[in-house]
Design a protein around this motif. Structure first.
Motif: not given
Length: 423
Positions: A167-175, A213-214, A234-238, A252-263
Motif C-alpha cells: 500500500q503506497i498510500t491509503p488511496k494507492l494499492l499495488t499487487e 481511489n483518489p 475509482k481506477f484499476t489497471l493490470q 508468449n503473450f501480454s494482457k492489459f486490463d482497465f476498469r473505472t467506476i463512477y457514481q
C-alpha cells in the motif's frame, strides 16, 4: 445532626454504588455491542470467526453445470494467532466430476505501516474460461453467486504463486504476482499455433495491478487503513506478461486490463453508476486467457427455462460461450431510483439498466473444437430491476437489441430473479 450526616453519607454511598454498577453494566453493554458489530462485519465479508481461525463461508456450498454440487471447508488464521503471518486454505469436493480441489497458502507481513505482505500458495482447482480478475479487488462475498449456477466452461489448473501486496498510500494499492500454471481444459479444445497443437499447456506469467481511489476518505482503525467514505471515480489497471520457455511455459503473450467506476447522486435518494471495463491481449493467447463479457443467459429454448438469478454486472441476455475476444470493452449504466417508502422496513427499489459490449478477435481459427462469435458489431441490452421485494429477492427484465438481435423475439428476453441482501 449526626443522624442527618450519617443518613446523607449512606445516601451518597448508595448513589455511588449504583453509579458504579450502572457504569459497569453500560461498559459490558458497549463491549457486547462492539462484539456483535464485529461478528456481523465478519459474516458480511463471508467469514465465521472463531478464536484463532476464521472459516470461509464461500466454500461451504456451491453449484455449477460442470461440478454440480460443490462443497467443502476453508478459512484463514486471524490476528489473535498472529499479526505478522497468516495461513489459509480450503478443500472442496465436486459431486459432478467426482474430484477434490484444494489450495494451501501462507503470508508474512514485511511492513505494518504500508501493509506489505509476501504470500505464497499452491492451488489445484477449476477456473472459468475467459474470466479475468483484478489482483487488487477487495474480497467479494455473496451468499450465492448467480452466474456460477449456469457456468459450464471450466479449465483445470495447478498453480504455484508468489505475490507481494504493498500500500503506497491509503488511496494507492499495488499487487504483484508471479505464477506457474499447468492448464488442462475440461472440454474438448485444441489451440493450434503453427505446426504445434495444444490440448493442455503450461503458462508462466507475471502480473502487476494498481488500484487508485483518489477521492475516497480513509482513517486508521486498529492499525489498519479503512475506507470510511467512498469517492468516485475509482481506477484499476493490470498488466500480465506470459514468458515462453520460462519453467517450460508454452506461450508468449501480454494482457492489459482497465476498469473505472463512477457514481454520482445521493445513495439515500436516486443515484447513477457507470462501470467501464476494457482489455487487450497480444501474442499467442489460448481460449482460457481470452475475454468474455460476463454473459449470464442459459442455452435453453424458452424464457421460463432460462429463468435464473441475475448477476451484478453481467449481460443477462448474452448466452454463455457465445462470444470470446482478445480486445474488448464493456460499458454499463445503472440508474437507481429513490426507494419506494412503503414502510420503515419495506422499501423496494427500481433500477434502470443499459449495457454495451464491443470486441474483436484475431485468428479465431486457432481455437479448434469450439464455436463462438465476435463482438465487433456492438452488443446492446437494456432493462430494469425491481429489487428487495421479498426477503432480498426481486425481479429483473432485460431485452437484447441492435446488431445481435435474434430472429425469435423470445430469445432476446431475459426474465430473472435478483437478490440483494446486506448485513
Amino acid at each position: 445532626m449526626l443522624k442527618h450526616c450519617f443518613f446523607i453519607l449512606c445516601l451518597c454511598a448508595s448513589f455511588l454504588l449504583q453509579a458504579q454498577s450502572f457504569s459497569e453494566d453500560n461498559t459490558e453493554t458497549v463491549k457486547d455491542s462492539l462484539k456483535k458489530k464485529a461478528f456481523i462485519e465478519h459474516l458480511g465479508n463471508g467469514y465465521f470467526p472463531t478464536k484463532y481461525f476464521n472459516f470461509d463461508l464461500r466454500y461451504l456450498i456451491k453449484y455449477n453445470q460442470y461440478e454440480a454440487l460443490r462443497t467443502g471447508l476453508g478459512g484463514i488464521t486471524n490476528d489473535a494467532l498472529s499479526k505478522t503471518f497468516r495461513i489459509n486454505g480450503y478443500l472442496v469436493y465436486g459431486f459432478g466430476d467426482d474430484k477434490f480441489k484444494y489450495s494451501v497458502g501462507g503470508a508474512y507481513r514485511l511492513a505494518e505501516k504500508s501493509n506489505t505482505w509476501l504470500s505464497a500458495s499452491y492451488t489445484d482447482d477449476l477456473q472459468e474460461t475467459g474470466s479475468t480478475k483484478f489482483l487488487t479487488d477487495k474480497r467479494f462475498f455473496q451468499f450465492f453467486e448467480p452466474r456460477l449456477l449456469n457456468i459450464s466452461l471450466f479449465h483445470a489448473h495447478v498453480t504455484k504463486t508468489l505475490s507481494l501486496g504493498h500500500q503506497i498510500t491509503p488511496k494507492l494499492l499495488t499487487e504483484s504476482e508471479f505464477s506457474i500454471s499447468h492448464i488442462d481444459p475440461t472440454y474438448s479444445y485444441i489451440y493450434a499455433v503453427g505446426d504445434e497443437s495444444y490440448s493442455e499447456f503450461d503458462i508462466s506469467s507475471a502480473k502487476f495491478a494498481i488500484q487508485w481511489n483518489p477521492f475516497s476518505t480513509y482513517e486508521v482503525s486498529k492499525n489498519e487503513q479503512k475506507e470510511v467514505k467512498e469517492g468516485f471515480p475509482k481506477f484499476t489497471l493490470q498488466y500480465t506478461k506470459s514468458f515462453k520457455d520460462v519453467f517450460k511455459s508454452d506461450f508468449n503473450f501480454s494482457k492489459f486490463d482497465f476498469r473505472t467506476i463512477y457514481q454520482f447522486g445521493d445513495e439515500k435518494g436516486s443515484y447513477s453508476q457507470i462501470v467501464l471495463v476494457a482489455g487487450i491481449a497480444n501474442g499467442n493467447v489460448p481460449l482460457t486467457h481470452l475475454y468474455h463479457a460476463y454473459p449470464n443467459n442459459i442455452n435453453k429454448e424458452t424464457i421460463l427455462q432460462r429463468f435464473s438469478v441475475a448477476g451484478i454486472n453481467s449481460f443477462e441476455t448474452m448466452f454463455f460461450n457465445e462470444f470470446f475476444s482478445d480486445k474488448f470493452t464493456t460499458f454499463q449504466f445503472k440508474h437507481y431510483l429513490k426507494p419506494f417508502d412503503i414502510s420503515p422496513s419495506y422499501k423496494p427499489q427500481m433500477v434502470l439498466i443499459t449495457r454495451y459490449a464491443l470486441g474483436n478477435i484475431d485468428q479465431p481459427e486457432r481455437h479448434e473444437n469450439i464455436s463462438f462469435g465476435s463482438l465487433d458489431k456492438g452488443y446492446t441490452e437494456s432493462g430494469f430491476e425491481l429489487n428487495k421485494l421479498l426477503f432480498g429477492f426481486g425481479l429483473s427484465f432485460t431485452y437484447r437489441y441492435g446488431a445481435y438481435h435474434l430472429p425469435d423475439i423470445a430469445d432476446n428476453i431475459a426474465f430473472k430473479f435478483t437478490f440483494n441482501l446486506t448485513l
